[in-house]
Design an enzyme around this catalytic site. Structure first.
Site, PDB file in Angstrom:
ATOM      1  N   GLU A 137       0.814  -1.238   0.000  1.00 19.63           N
ATOM      2  CA  GLU A 137       0.000   0.000   0.000  1.00 19.63           C
ATOM      3  C   GLU A 137       0.841   1.277   0.000  1.00 19.63           C
ATOM      4  OE1 GLU A 137      -2.902  -0.312   3.177  1.00 19.63           O
ATOM      5  OE2 GLU A 137      -3.591  -2.270   2.495  1.00 19.63           O
TER       6      GLU A 137
ATOM      7  N   ASN B 121       2.116  -5.092  -3.200  1.00 23.98           N
ATOM      8  CA  ASN B 121       0.744  -5.443  -2.825  1.00 23.98           C
ATOM      9  C   ASN B 121      -0.071  -4.187  -2.549  1.00 23.98           C
ATOM     10  OD1 ASN B 121      -1.104  -7.666  -2.065  1.00 23.98           O
ATOM     11  ND2 ASN B 121      -1.037  -6.730  -0.019  1.00 23.98           N
TER      12      ASN B 121
ATOM     13  N   HIS C  25     -10.362  -6.550  -1.590  1.00 24.89           N
ATOM     14  CA  HIS C  25     -11.349  -6.362  -0.507  1.00 24.89           C
ATOM     15  C   HIS C  25     -12.522  -5.607  -1.141  1.00 24.89           C
ATOM     16  CE1 HIS C  25      -8.634  -7.664   2.669  1.00 24.89           C
ATOM     17  NE2 HIS C  25      -7.734  -6.787   2.298  1.00 24.89           N
TER      18      HIS C  25
ATOM     19  N   GLU D 248      -5.873 -10.864  -0.972  1.00 28.67           N
ATOM     20  CA  GLU D 248      -6.583 -10.713   0.305  1.00 28.67           C
ATOM     21  C   GLU D 248      -8.110 -10.682   0.105  1.00 28.67           C
ATOM     22  OE1 GLU D 248      -5.186  -7.382   2.560  1.00 28.67           O
ATOM     23  OE2 GLU D 248      -3.098  -7.687   2.026  1.00 28.67           O
TER      24      GLU D 248
ATOM     25  N   ASP E 285     -11.995 -10.713   0.102  1.00 28.38           N
ATOM     26  CA  ASP E 285     -13.204 -10.952   0.872  1.00 28.38           C
ATOM     27  C   ASP E 285     -14.312 -10.132   0.208  1.00 28.38           C
ATOM     28  OD1 ASP E 285     -11.493  -9.389   3.655  1.00 28.38           O
ATOM     29  OD2 ASP E 285     -12.399  -8.390   1.910  1.00 28.38           O
TER      30      ASP E 285
END
Ligand code: XIL
Length: 388
Positions: free
Chosen positions: A198, A239, A275, A305, A307
């Site tokens: 990030e 990432n 996400h 990651e 979800d």
């Protein structure tokens, strides 16, 4: 209802437990739902694609113990040379379903917090590798690859002593020491690393965090070089979130990694965090385009990651779970078609342990429910990995 059609043979092959000889058209079947397998019986509910009016065929058959092993995401992923992973928290190993499902369903593990700077190096010069060691040892025992996460990330979980009071040289030294110590400790046992997490700002250039402000944009390249020196065989990833499809931030991530490559920085891939909300998620076609352009640079791409939040939907829970299944399926189905796409990792696998509840509000974002039972989302992912 999952939109994908699953080849009947593949479907039955991967059902494993209680492969139901489903009558009906040869054209293919939709997996509508599958009740959890228990020791003796299993019910699979499928509907024929070509004859929606055909009553749902519900077939039950007694299955033997040897057949009671469910088909798994890992089986399907292994069959196509894909990594399917999850964020892992060793503190949950005490709860039997957690390690059982972890080893059965996944061939790829990422520490959720065990390798965060604030976890492994809380005080300067003091290291605590207990949770990280437990994760790597579990992965070794179960033939799982590990992606270390994150080496350099100044948004959360920095230890108190890593702060703006440090001089640039002190911070540079601290970053180098962390990378060399952590990567060196797991050299040859950790397959890949999220080296920088990030770093790109949501709106313009790089995010003005501690490392950027103290060390300038060069900290990104420095981090990758230290990681490569510590383990030349590990794959090194950048990432980030919000850069999965196409748009400003996705373009800035693309430009960053292209520049790093142009400067000879040892970077091997990009992690797209994914996400997302079922109400508003990147267009799978744009995700495919983004993966393609990153792969054209010679980079590997993974969903790092994933979800899918459903709290923003207003339908009944069963309907929301069906929409969630579709979102998981459609995004992953688009990604696995792309050359260079190597892995999909979920940010946890049970709704009993998801960061979403404390960061976004109570939700059911993952593949298994609080009681570790597979949700429709699980079947959507299995179908997507099975693919054509
Ligand atoms: C999250 C963890 O899941 C939480 O337990 C922790 O409190 C905060 O960090 N992007 C990342 C992950 O790269 O490391 C974050 O994980 C979620 C956002």
């Amino acid at each position: 209802m999952v939109s994908s059609k699953v080849d009947r043979r593949a479907f039955l092959k991967y059902l494993g437990a209680g492969a139901i000889a489903v009558a009906g058209t040869a054209a293919g079947y939709y997996v509508a739902s599958k009740q959890p397998v228990c020791a003796s019986t299993e019910t699979v509910v499928v509907t024929s694609q070509l004859a929606p009016s055909v009553a749902i065929q519900t077939l039950t058959r007694t299955i033997t113990e040897t057949e009671s092993r469910l088909a798994s995401l890992r089986d399907a992923a292994d069959a196509r040379g894909l990594l399917v992973g999850t964020a892992v928290e060793p503190n949950y190993f005490y709860d039997p379903p957690y390690p059982t499902i972890l080893a059965r369903e996944f061939n790829f593990a990422t520490p959720e917090n065990a390798m965060q700077w604030g976890t492994s190096n809380l005080s300067e010069g003091q290291w605590d590798f207990a949770r990280a060691d437990a994760l790597v040892e579990f992965a070794d025992r179960h033939d799982m690859k590990v992606k270390g996460h994150p080496l350099v990330w100044d948004k959360f979980q920095l230890p108190g002593w890593v702060n703006s009071d440090l001089s640039a040289d002190e911070l540079r030294h601290a970053m180098q020491e962390r990378i060399q110590t952590l990567v060196g400790r797991y050299k040859g046992r950790v397959y890949a690393w999220d080296v920088v997490n990030e770093a790109v700002d949501d709106h313009n250039g790089l995010r003005k965090g501690l490392f950027f402000n103290k060390l300038g944009e060069g900290y990104v390249a420095e981090a990758f070089r230290h990681a490569h020196e510590a383990d030349p065989d590990a794959l090194l990833f950048y990432n980030d979130y919000g850069a999965e499809g196409l748009g400003g931030k996705s373009d800035r991530v693309y430009q960053l990694v292209k520049k790093l490559l142009g400067n000879g920085v040892p970077i091997h891939g990009v992690g797209l965090q994914m996400h997302v909300s079922a109400k508003d998620y990147p267009d799978p076609r744009e995700i495919s385009t983004n993966i393609r352009r990153l792969a054209a640079l010679g980079l590997k791409v993974n969903i790092s990651e994933m979800d899918v939040r459903i709290r923003d939907l207003t339908d009944s829970l069963p309907k929301r779970l069906e929409v969630q299944q579709q979102v998981y399926h459609d995004i992953i189905a688009a990604c696995v078609q792309e050359e260079g796409f190597i892995a999909v990792t979920f940010w946890g696998f049970t709704d009993a342990h998801s960061w979403i509840d404390s960061w976004f509000g109570a939700d059911d974002p993952l593949l298994f429910d609080e009681n570790y039972k597979p949700k429709p989302a699980y079947w959507g992912v299995l179908e997507a990995i099975l693919g054509e």
